[in-house]
Write a protein that holds these residues in place. Sequence first.
Motif, short mmCIF file in Angstrom:
data_model
loop_
_atom_site.label_atom_id
_atom_site.label_comp_id
_atom_site.label_asym_id
_atom_site.label_seq_id
_atom_site.Cartn_x
_atom_site.Cartn_y
_atom_site.Cartn_z
N UNK A 460 0.91 -1.25 0.11
CA UNK A 460 -0.16 -0.09 0.05
C UNK A 460 0.88 1.20 0.09
N UNK A 461 2.08 1.07 0.57
CA UNK A 461 2.94 2.52 0.53
C UNK A 461 3.40 2.95 -0.84
N UNK A 462 3.22 1.92 -1.74
CA UNK A 462 3.54 2.51 -3.24
C UNK A 462 2.70 3.36 -3.77
N UNK A 463 2.97 4.43 -4.36
CA UNK A 463 2.34 5.44 -4.86
C UNK A 463 1.60 4.84 -6.07
N UNK A 464 0.22 5.33 -6.42
CA UNK A 464 -0.46 4.71 -7.22
C UNK A 464 -0.06 5.20 -8.75
N UNK A 499 7.62 -1.60 -2.12
CA UNK A 499 8.24 -0.21 -2.08
C UNK A 499 9.55 -0.28 -1.41
N UNK A 500 10.91 0.10 -2.23
CA UNK A 500 12.11 -0.02 -1.63
C UNK A 500 12.67 1.24 -1.26
N UNK A 501 12.36 2.37 -1.84
CA UNK A 501 12.92 3.80 -1.33
C UNK A 501 11.86 4.71 -1.78
N UNK A 502 11.72 5.99 -1.16
CA UNK A 502 10.79 7.00 -1.41
C UNK A 502 11.53 8.26 -1.30
N UNK A 503 11.72 9.04 -2.26
CA UNK A 503 12.49 10.50 -1.93
C UNK A 503 11.94 11.48 -2.92
N UNK A 504 10.99 12.29 -2.29
CA UNK A 504 10.49 13.38 -3.05
C UNK A 504 9.61 12.88 -4.17
N UNK A 505 10.30 13.05 -5.32
CA UNK A 505 9.52 12.76 -6.52
C UNK A 505 10.03 11.34 -7.13
N UNK A 506 10.92 10.78 -6.45
CA UNK A 506 11.54 9.44 -6.93
C UNK A 506 11.07 8.22 -6.11
N UNK A 507 11.01 6.94 -6.73
CA UNK A 507 10.87 5.81 -5.81
C UNK A 507 11.52 4.78 -6.53
N UNK A 508 11.77 3.66 -5.69
CA UNK A 508 12.19 2.35 -6.27
C UNK A 508 11.05 1.18 -5.70
N UNK A 582 11.24 4.86 -10.67
CA UNK A 582 10.22 5.47 -11.09
C UNK A 582 10.33 6.97 -10.65
N UNK A 583 9.56 7.71 -11.49
CA UNK A 583 9.22 8.99 -10.92
C UNK A 583 7.75 8.87 -10.66
N UNK A 584 7.37 9.80 -9.47
CA UNK A 584 5.96 9.94 -8.81
C UNK A 584 5.33 11.06 -9.52
N UNK A 585 4.17 10.53 -10.00
CA UNK A 585 3.14 11.77 -10.39
C UNK A 585 2.16 12.29 -9.59
N UNK A 586 2.34 13.21 -8.84
CA UNK A 586 1.61 13.51 -7.87
C UNK A 586 0.27 14.60 -8.29
N UNK A 587 0.29 14.86 -9.51
CA UNK A 587 -0.90 15.71 -9.88
C UNK A 587 -1.90 15.05 -10.89
#
Length: 721
Positions: A460-464, A499-508, A582-587
């Motif tokens: 669930x921690x993975x951004x959609x 989810x391996x890592x999450x930093x600002x707009x980047x995730x693994x 991956x890059x995270x799309x927040x918008x």
Amino acid sequence: MKNSWIFILFLSSFLYAQHKETLDSVKYYEDLAEANIQINKFKNALFYTQKAIDYAEENKDPEAQAAQTLRLGKIYFDLKRYTDAEESLSKSLPLFESLPPTIQYAEANYYIGLTEVQNSNYKAAKTYFNKALSINKLLKIDKTIDLINLQKAIILRKENAVEEASLLFNTIISKPNSITLNNTKAEALYQMGLVELAKNRINLALNYYNNALELNKNTQNLEQKSNILLAISIAYEKQLDKSNAYLYLKQHLNLKESLALLNNEKLGIDDYENFKESQRLDKEAKIYKQKAEHEKTNKFSKLINILSIALISILSLLSLSLYKNNIIRNKTNLLLNEKNNELVIAKEKAEKASQARSEFLSIVSHELRTPLNAINGITHLLLEENPKKSQLHYLSSLQFSGNYLTTFINDILEINRIESNRVELEKISFNIKQLLENIKNSLLEVAIKNNNNFELIIDDAIPENLYGDTTKLSQIFMNLINNALKFTKNGSVTIRATLLSFQEENTAVSFQIEDTGIGIAPDKLETVFENFAQGSVEINRKYGGTGLGLTIVKKLTTLLGGQIKLKSTLGKGSLFTVELPFEVDKNKEIKKEIKLTCDLSLLAIKKVLIVEDNKINQMITRRMLESKGILCEVIDNGEDSIKAVKENYFDLVLMDVHLPGINGTVATQKIREFNSKIPVIALTAISLDENREMLLSYGMNDVVTKPFIPEEFYAALVRNI
């Protein structure tokens, strides 16, 4: 001089034997015939002239065929084979009549007239001479008019029209002497001597004969000389001058004997019979060959054999090319390790070899798609036509082989795209959970078939919403999950996304595909990602597959900036771990995918324009569309397709990309200038230089790749109509 011609003949014959295919031409055979005529080898001259005729006929050159048929008739005439001469000359006339008038056309009529004179058919001879005369007048050629008038005068003399004949003879005799006219003038003098001798004017006749004999010295016409000597002997005998009569008779007989020997040397009876027999046998061989080919095309079983052999040959060619490529690569790597001081040169050679291999495999893969599309399409059509039970097994096997080869070619092309750095990565926003759910749903049937427990677990921690290339991700997951389900029976397959890592707009994210299947032997773990690696021959035979899937997975994972790991225990199962950034799309909100049901009834009575230049593909596409109630019109070039869309209504256009004249992309651009609504689907065997996005940029709505799968083809039609 004779020795020179013998050398030329020997050299020409040698070249004919050694390089026939590269030297074949009418001029080549004509030169050989002329060389043989110069040394009195008329059997060979006839043979090479006939070869020139056959070559001209095969290459649809009526002008050369007419000229060489005339040449054959003239050779027969010189050999006093008047029946054969007339037959050949008569064959040349229809050919000349289909062409603009030429001096050779007049010559053909003249020589047929000569053969009719020899056969005492004077009425027909005059007809041909008059025809030759009219052609020469049309062409404004007067140098052969005297020859024709001479023959007409000879006919008049034989028909007892002596006064008319004498008038024509004297017209020729009165002309000044010249090299080109001496032979004709000598014959006219000889003929006038015959006229005077018939009137019993012996002295006047002798005067004409002697003048003819004098002119004959410059012509080298031995047969004419023999006739003049005999006529002089007869004249002296009528004067009771036995001495002179005997003297000229003896000269005549000696010359006649020499001529007989010369004519026999030109073409003996055995040579003539052998040549005619060889002509007969060649004709029978052609008829037999045509009959055999006709029978061959009518057998259905041979079609299946040919298609099967074609599939095996294609697969062998691809396998051999990849095998040779691996050898070249290994040798190149060894050379690089051994010669560090030549690193730059060796690197350039390796790059050139790799480029050549990629281009070769790309061309082979691309060019095989069109015939493979025909094979798959014909098989699909035959299966839909309720074949006999005895044929169903063969057709099913053929369909399986075609589908297998299609997958094999696609995998090879994909590997070449990656290795050639021609793969462009997309960066679009997508829902990772929805993507994995869709992949799971598409493979449920495989799981049920093998009685496997199939589970998807997402952190669930993975951004959609993430940015990435969904096409490449789908290829990776589809290959790994499909393999897990295929090699597992009565077990379980679990997909985990963590989810391996999450930093600002980047995730693994880590993706794990775990199964309880057959597992992989320890000694195979290092090579499983190489081309054609499947663990063992037994696994390949039992489970099938090309052995290229994991190679593609590894290359795509690396291309996306990730890594893949493998743990496996033989007999207990395997665990593949793929880690990707991956890059995270927040918008951006991701719209849920709307799936269209493929209701084929929607296609009934729709009107579709097929633009395809390949006749087999035209037939297959038309049959597949008409089987669903679609109305079709077929056009084989881009220019006419533009006109057809402009002047008629169509619900959809199926546009082949590669067409004669303007190609499908240009045709689509021109259609879009006046019609922006009509759906256009590209039909193409996509190569390394093409991609879906490029084709869509020309105004096309969708792309169907050859060889296309019928279900996907129909789905594309429903989707666009």
